[in-house]
Design a protein around this motif. Structure first.
Motif, PDB file in Angstrom:
ATOM      1  N   GLU A   1       0.682  -1.003  -0.133  1.00 31.36           N
ATOM      2  CA  GLU A   1      -0.342   0.435  -0.079  1.00 31.36           C
ATOM      3  C   GLU A   1       0.805   1.581   0.164  1.00 31.36           C
ATOM      4  N   ALA A   2       2.074   1.396  -0.866  1.00 33.34           N
ATOM      5  CA  ALA A   2       2.896   2.374  -1.015  1.00 33.34           C
ATOM      6  C   ALA A   2       2.374   3.769  -1.617  1.00 33.34           C
ATOM      7  N   ASP A   3       1.449   3.346  -2.657  1.00 29.31           N
ATOM      8  CA  ASP A   3       0.759   4.384  -3.353  1.00 29.31           C
ATOM      9  C   ASP A   3       1.998   5.370  -3.762  1.00 29.31           C
TER      10      ASP A   3
ATOM     11  N   GLN B   1       8.386  -0.958   4.061  1.00 22.32           N
ATOM     12  CA  GLN B   1       8.804  -2.231   5.386  1.00 22.32           C
ATOM     13  C   GLN B   1       7.171  -3.301   4.827  1.00 22.32           C
ATOM     14  N   MET B   2       7.269  -4.455   5.353  1.00 24.27           N
ATOM     15  CA  MET B   2       6.341  -5.491   5.383  1.00 24.27           C
ATOM     16  C   MET B   2       6.404  -6.897   5.980  1.00 24.27           C
ATOM     17  N   THR B   3       5.537  -7.008   5.716  1.00 24.24           N
ATOM     18  CA  THR B   3       5.168  -8.757   6.750  1.00 24.24           C
ATOM     19  C   THR B   3       4.733  -9.482   6.593  1.00 24.24           C
TER      20      THR B   3
ATOM     21  N   LEU C   1      12.078  -5.639   3.950  1.00 23.51           N
ATOM     22  CA  LEU C   1      11.675  -4.613   3.844  1.00 23.51           C
ATOM     23  C   LEU C   1      11.674  -4.903   1.543  1.00 23.51           C
ATOM     24  N   LEU C   2      11.214  -4.558   1.091  1.00 16.97           N
ATOM     25  CA  LEU C   2      10.991  -3.974  -0.107  1.00 16.97           C
ATOM     26  C   LEU C   2      10.880  -3.305  -0.927  1.00 16.97           C
ATOM     27  N   SER C   3      12.101  -3.352  -1.564  1.00 14.79           N
ATOM     28  CA  SER C   3      12.534  -2.228  -2.386  1.00 14.79           C
ATOM     29  C   SER C   3      12.506  -2.333  -4.233  1.00 14.79           C
ATOM     30  N   ASP C   4      11.603  -1.025  -4.369  1.00 15.17           N
ATOM     31  CA  ASP C   4      11.454  -0.978  -6.329  1.00 15.17           C
ATOM     32  C   ASP C   4      12.848  -0.332  -6.775  1.00 15.17           C
ATOM     33  N   THR C   5      13.307  -0.771  -7.567  1.00 12.46           N
ATOM     34  CA  THR C   5      14.245  -0.239  -8.514  1.00 12.46           C
ATOM     35  C   THR C   5      14.184   0.557  -9.853  1.00 12.46           C
ATOM     36  N   VAL C   6      14.380   0.866 -10.382  1.00 12.97           N
ATOM     37  CA  VAL C   6      14.124   1.608 -11.611  1.00 12.97           C
ATOM     38  C   VAL C   6      14.714   0.109 -12.616  1.00 12.97           C
ATOM     39  N   GLY C   7      13.234   0.597 -14.154  1.00 12.69           N
ATOM     40  CA  GLY C   7      13.308   0.127 -14.413  1.00 12.69           C
ATOM     41  C   GLY C   7      14.447  -0.400 -15.741  1.00 12.69           C
TER      42      GLY C   7
ATOM     43  N   ALA D   1       0.138 -16.862  -3.287  1.00 11.27           N
ATOM     44  CA  ALA D   1       0.674 -17.680  -3.928  1.00 11.27           C
ATOM     45  C   ALA D   1       2.593 -17.703  -3.735  1.00 11.27           C
ATOM     46  N   LEU D   2       2.268 -15.872  -4.063  1.00 14.47           N
ATOM     47  CA  LEU D   2       4.017 -15.373  -4.713  1.00 14.47           C
ATOM     48  C   LEU D   2       4.362 -14.867  -2.797  1.00 14.47           C
ATOM     49  N   LEU D   3       3.680 -14.590  -2.216  1.00 17.93           N
ATOM     50  CA  LEU D   3       4.536 -13.897  -0.917  1.00 17.93           C
ATOM     51  C   LEU D   3       4.672 -15.590   0.275  1.00 17.93           C
TER      52      LEU D   3
END
Length: 591
Positions: free
Chosen positions: A395-397, A414-416, A424-430, A522-524
């Motif tokens: 729910e990072a928006d 951060q997520m559980t 910690l979930l990190s989004d990187t440049v495509g 399933a991904l989690l």
């Protein structure tokens, strides 16, 4: 003596010298085209079998004489004033050797794009002049300027005053059009590339990049060449052909699918007559618009300056050059040397600033290791759905658009996981095909977060016809970042819009729709399994006098819970075999 421009090959020097006398003609202020001028143009056209054009200023001077060929007119590169609210002050009169004086699409496109006072064509047949047509810019309709046509007119009896009056009226029509309407029009771009044998439509991807940058693609040209032309990338003949296409379509720029060297860019701009950029410059422009953080802006500016430095030569006549030798050097520096020095100084400053940012990023990375919170990095081709997946899981928006490089700055949330594992979930440049090397170098500190991750989620857009090629591009970049051996889950995204059949299920793969939420559970579960594989969950009560064991668990294991009791510290942790062996040596059989 002034020279004749255009295609003069095969024409005798004596005839060219005779044609140069056209520059000596002077038209009266009320004359649109004198009978003498039209007669001379027709005579020269019949002699050489090619189109002849003259550009006439409002004071009656002929400012340019050019020769085309039997099938097309050559529009010379002229430094005309092209203000939004008035005409350029020059009219063009040229011949059509086929006897048909009607204006072509190239003629009309050139009239609009150059904002000429008028574009006129004189039909010349075997027996001489046939008819003349003249075009003038009309009113604005649906974002495009209409064209008013006069013709067919008798060349020897032109309505001179009426035609000159139309120029004044066209000028008034432009003045009445607001600048805001003109400036709101997106740039019209023509895409150019070479046919490849990889089975991957890079031109279509280039069109998406152009759309992301705000340009309107009006044409695409793919040249069937085995080798790139060193001078013009596509060959001079193809470039001449595209210059006419640009005039007909009123194109503002050409975008080339590969990186052009400085000489190619200069030669192409000279032939095409409009601005020329390449894929690298386009991607850098998109990155510059998308960067929001200080670090992102520094990285993009560094990449832009490194790209621009070898291309600064020849950027305008103001950049003078010095001669060789001690005396020729003179007392000061040229503007070219000053600009080079300024760019190099700025590159050094940016590299120093980014080194400090990289140091801070390294300290944060070390703190994460001490906290034993695993890092999961989202990687993938641009527009694969990484930001949408990040929003779904945390729910990072984060901004998620159907555009290439919609998000640029890295985001960490951060997520559980369902089993209680904090991550910690990190989004990187495509990534993208032919990603500029300067950009990879500038973003290296950011991208190195991938190599430091405990788990990589490689997000793949399976709705793309070329998803396998895109996967290969991402894997190549990951290998260059020394992340090829990091544990990886392949996440096939957009299965709700993908054509069937879906990719065959393999080990370490998950099929999801981040937008619809399908397959996320399933991904989690797969993420938790991957992070905890090879580790054993244990609950230990460690005496206070053995606190070095707690330090070992924090450094090499993953603590799920920690409570301080009367006799010691009770820890619930995930530990691998080597760490278990070390603990047994510290605590004995109590492990």
């Amino acid at each position: 003596m002034k020279t004749i421009n255009g295609n003069v090959n095969g024409i005798r020097r004596v005839l060219l010298d005779e044609m140069a006398q056209l520059y000596e003609l002077r038209l009266a202020s009320e004359q649109f085209a004198s009978a003498e001028l039209l007669t001379l143009l027709a005579d020269y056209t019949m002699q050489i079998g090619r189109e002849v054009s003259v550009y006439i200023a409002r004071d009656g001077r002929i400012v340019d004489v050019s020769i085309g060929d039997s099938g097309k007119v050559s529009m010379p590169e002229m430094r005309l004033v092209r203000n939004l609210d008035r005409l350029c002050g020059v009219r063009c009169i040229h011949t059509h050797p086929n006897g048909d004086g009607r204006l072509s699409s190239v003629d009309i496109g050139t009239l609009r794009s150059m904002r000429l006072d008028s574009m006129a064509a004189l039909g010349v047949g075997e027996s001489g002049m046939t008819s003349l047509y003249a075009g003038f810019l009309g009113e604005e309709e649906n974002g495009e300027r209409t064209v008013l046509l006069y013709g067919p007119l008798r060349p020897q009896k032109l309505p001179q005053a009426a035609l000159m009056q139309e120029i004044a009226l066209a000028d008034e029509r432009l003045k009445s059009t607001t600048k805001e309407v003109e400036e709101a029009r997106p740039e019209k771009a023509i895409l150019v590339g070479l046919e490849n044998t990889e089975g991957y439509d890079t031109i279509e991807e280039l069109a998406e990049l152009a759309r992301t940058a705000g340009a309107e693609v009006v044409a695409r040209a793919v040249q069937k060449r085995r080798d790139i032309d060193n001078a013009t990338y596509i060959g001079s003949g193809k470039a001449e052909e595209l210059s006419l296409t640009a005039s007909a379509l009123e194109a503002d720029l050409f975008i080339f699918d590969d990186e052009l060297n400085p000489a190619q860019a200069r030669n192409l701009e000279r032939i095409l007559g409009v601005r020329v950029i390449d894929r690298t410059a386009l991607i850098l422009d998109i990155f510059a618009k998308r960067a929001q953080s200080r670090e992102g802006k520094l990285q993009v500016e560094l990449a832009q300056l490194k790209y621009e430095l070898p291309r600064i030569l020849g950027k305008g006549v103001a950049l003078s050059r010095q001669g060789s030798g001690t005396i020729a050097r003179g007392p000061g520096e040229t503007k070219l040397e000053n600009d080079r020095r300024r760019i190099r100084r700025r590159i050094y400053e940016l590299e120093q600033d980014l080194a400090q940012v990289d140091k801070q990023r390294g300290l944060r990375r070390e703190r994460r290791k001490k906290d034993a919170v695993p890092l999961v990095a989202l990687v993938g081709y641009t527009n694969a759905g990484k930001s949408t997946l990040l929003n779904r899981l945390t729910e990072a928006d984060v901004l998620a658009e159907d555009k290439l490089f919609a998000t640029l700055d890295p985001v960490v949330r951060q997520m559980t996981l369902p089993g209680g594992t904090e991550v910690l979930l990190s989004d990187t440049v495509g990534f993208i095909n032919k990603l500029p090397h300067d950009l990879i170098d500038a973003f290296r500190s950011t991208l190195e977060e991938v190599s430091a991750a405990d788990l990589i989620l490689h997000v793949v857009d399976v709705s793309s016809d070329y998803y396998e090629k895109q996967m290969a591009v991402v894997e190549d970049v990951m290998a260059s970042l020394d992340a090829a051996n990091t544990p990886c889950l392949v996440v096939y995204n957009k299965i709700d819009t993908a054509p069937s059949p879906l990719p065959a299920a393999r080990e370490n793969t998950v099929c999801i729709s981040a937008k619809a939420g399908e397959g996320v559970e399933a991904l989690l579960a797969a993420m938790e399994t991957a992070l905890n594989s090879g580790r054993k969950a244990l609950q230990l009560l460690i005496p206070y006098d053995k606190y070095e064991a707690v330090a070992l668990i924090k450094a090499e294991g993953r603590i799920l819970s920690e409570e301080h009791e009367e006799t010691g510290t009770r820890i619930h942790a995930l530990l691998d075999e080597p760490t278990l062996w070390k603990l047994k040596k510290m605590l004995g059989e109590n492990v």
